[in-house]
Design an enzyme around this catalytic site. Structure first.
Site, PDB file in Angstrom:
ATOM      1  CD1 TRP A  35       2.724  -1.011  -6.615  1.00 17.44           C
ATOM      2  CD2 TRP A  35       2.299   0.252  -8.407  1.00 17.44           C
ATOM      3  NE1 TRP A  35       3.429  -1.531  -7.674  1.00 17.44           N
ATOM      4  CE2 TRP A  35       3.180  -0.775  -8.789  1.00 17.44           C
ATOM      5  CE3 TRP A  35       1.889   1.176  -9.363  1.00 17.44           C
ATOM      6  CZ2 TRP A  35       3.652  -0.917 -10.084  1.00 17.44           C
ATOM      7  CZ3 TRP A  35       2.369   1.048 -10.666  1.00 17.44           C
ATOM      8  CH2 TRP A  35       3.232   0.009 -11.004  1.00 17.44           C
TER       9      TRP A  35
ATOM     10  NE  ARG B   9      -6.797  -6.519   3.925  1.00 17.25           N
ATOM     11  CZ  ARG B   9      -5.762  -7.134   4.463  1.00 17.25           C
ATOM     12  NH1 ARG B   9      -5.898  -7.787   5.611  1.00 17.25           N
ATOM     13  NH2 ARG B   9      -4.583  -7.113   3.861  1.00 17.25           N
TER      14      ARG B   9
ATOM     15  CD  GLU C   7      -7.450  -0.530   1.709  1.00 17.62           C
ATOM     16  OE1 GLU C   7      -7.964  -1.101   2.704  1.00 17.62           O
ATOM     17  OE2 GLU C   7      -7.838   0.574   1.285  1.00 17.62           O
TER      18      GLU C   7
ATOM     19  CD  GLU D  75       9.353  -1.133   0.756  1.00 17.21           C
ATOM     20  OE1 GLU D  75       9.389  -0.610   1.879  1.00 17.21           O
ATOM     21  OE2 GLU D  75      10.180  -2.006   0.383  1.00 17.21           O
TER      22      GLU D  75
ATOM     23  CD  GLU E 290      -4.972 -13.574  -6.664  1.00 21.49           C
ATOM     24  OE1 GLU E 290      -5.543 -13.803  -7.750  1.00 21.49           O
ATOM     25  OE2 GLU E 290      -4.824 -12.415  -6.206  1.00 21.49           O
TER      26      GLU E 290
END
Length: 389
Positions: free
Chosen positions: A159, A243, A364, A119, A368
């Site tokens: 996005w 991932r 995803e 969001e 960081e």
């Protein structure tokens, strides 16, 4: 099977996928319009049986598919990955009716899926979601036959890959205010629901990305994926599987850039010899190869851990994505530098990879965030040992 060694059949399959991507998928990708879903490409992925493998293969096979496709056609890789990301919650947590309606269409490439988590104010902090799922008729919402079972979704997502052109969205919304990760529910929302609209976003990478607006979009208990207020588990379970394969996508791009650099430096005349004869160049190429192979090994190890149900999957998945995406950025950048200005010309392989390689360090879970996950898991292990003593 050891994570560091592939079977001959797997190696051969990867070679077949590279050839398939170069000869059959890349021509379709080149006919697509940047920023829009290439439905012909998605349909071909379905016809070839690759989309169906998303629901029958383990994490390692998914990594092999993504790396092999990315090497020869990043658009095909991304189209496949987005189908998997958007539809995996349906496969893993959906009801029989949800699976029967959508998964065959995803597998044959006639329905486009999307994963709607991020969001405007909740990107890396996914537990801070603000898209509201409010009771449709007042009171608490339950799935009990004698209670209300409807919500209205109000808010925004942004996005979102494949938005606003997807046929359905896995949407994560807040059903319990103030509950953090424990108050989020996953919903399967068809694109034709009233009140759901979207806007494409003009991005650096060529695949479709958009924003979604939810204006009191109706959903019911039949649209819930998993359990009410337990949607964060659905999201994290999906991300833990995908991932490592984001890392595989990055490794495929890095390998393509490395191979292009090997070919270029072997042929290019410079200072009375070939570029490869310059120690400064040869050492850079060696470093590129070293990092690419190290990233690949970590990706395979993380995927194997997922397939074996290891307890440290979150840490391994985060490490694999972090190392592979940062490595790919380094390798592609070095490749551009060694090629010179020609690599920046529109249409050059490295110009394409330079645009593609940046986004995986963000989506995803940004780099960081991956470091935060790794540290959290490490300290949790330390605390567990201390408590047991």
């Amino acid at each position: 099977m050891p994570a560091f060694s592939l079977e001959p059949e797997q190696i051969a399959w990867c070679g077949e996928l590279r050839t398939l991507a170069a000869e059959q998928l890349r021509p379709l990708a080149e006919k697509g319009e940047p920023g829009h879903v290439n439905r012909a490409l998605v349909a071909e992925l379905g016809r070839l049986g690759l989309l169906g493998r998303l629901f029958t293969s383990g994490a390692l096979d998914l990594c092999l598919m993504r790396e092999s496709l990315a090497y020869a056609c990043t658009e095909a890789e991304t189209a496949l990955a987005l189908q998997g990301l958007g539809a995996h919650p349906v496969h893993a947590c959906g009801t029989p009716a949800q699976r029967d309606r959508w998964l065959p269409k995803v597998a044959d490439g006639t329905a486009v899926a999307a994963f709607a988590l991020t969001e405007p104010g909740a990107g890396s902090d996914a537990a801070a979601l603000e898209l509201r799922a409010e009771p449709d008729s007042g009171g608490s919402v339950t799935a009990e036959p004698d209670g209300p079972a409807g919500w209205r979704l109000t808010g925004e997502k942004c996005w979102i890959s494949n938005a606003p052109e997807a046929d359905f969205y896995t949407v994560f919304a807040r059903t319990t205010p103030g509950a953090g990760a424990r108050g989020v529910t996953a919903f399967l929302v068809p694109a034709d629901r009233p009140g759901l609209t979207g806007t494409p976003l003009d991005m650096l990478s060529p695949h479709p990305i958009g924003a979604l607006d939810f204006d009191a979009v109706p959903v019911t208990a039949d649209d819930v994926l998993g359990e009410v207020d337990r949607g964060f588990r659905v999201a994290m379970g999906t991300l833990n599987q995908f991932r490592p394969s984001v890392g595989a996508f990055a490794v495929g791009m890095a390998q393509a850039a490395l191979d292009a650099t090997l070919a270029h430096t072997s042929r290019r005349d410079a200072f009375g010899g070939k570029l490869k004869d310059l120690q400064a160049v040869a050492h850079q190429v060696a470093e590129m190869a070293l990092r690419t192979d190290a990233a690949r090994l970590m990706v395979h190890a993380a995927a194997t851990a997922y397939d074996e149900g290891a307890p440290d999957v979150p840490r391994r998945a985060a490490m694999a994505k972090l190392l592979a995406t940062e490595t790919a950025q380094y390798v592609v950048d070095r490749a551009v530098q060694l090629h010179g200005a020609r690599a920046l010309r529109r249409g050059h392989l490295l110009e394409h990879l330079y645009r593609e390689v940046r986004a995986p360090r963000i989506y995803e879970g940004a780099s960081e965030v991956q470091r935060g996950i790794i540290a959290k898991e490490l300290y949790r292990d330390v605390e567990a040992v201390e408590e047991s003593q």
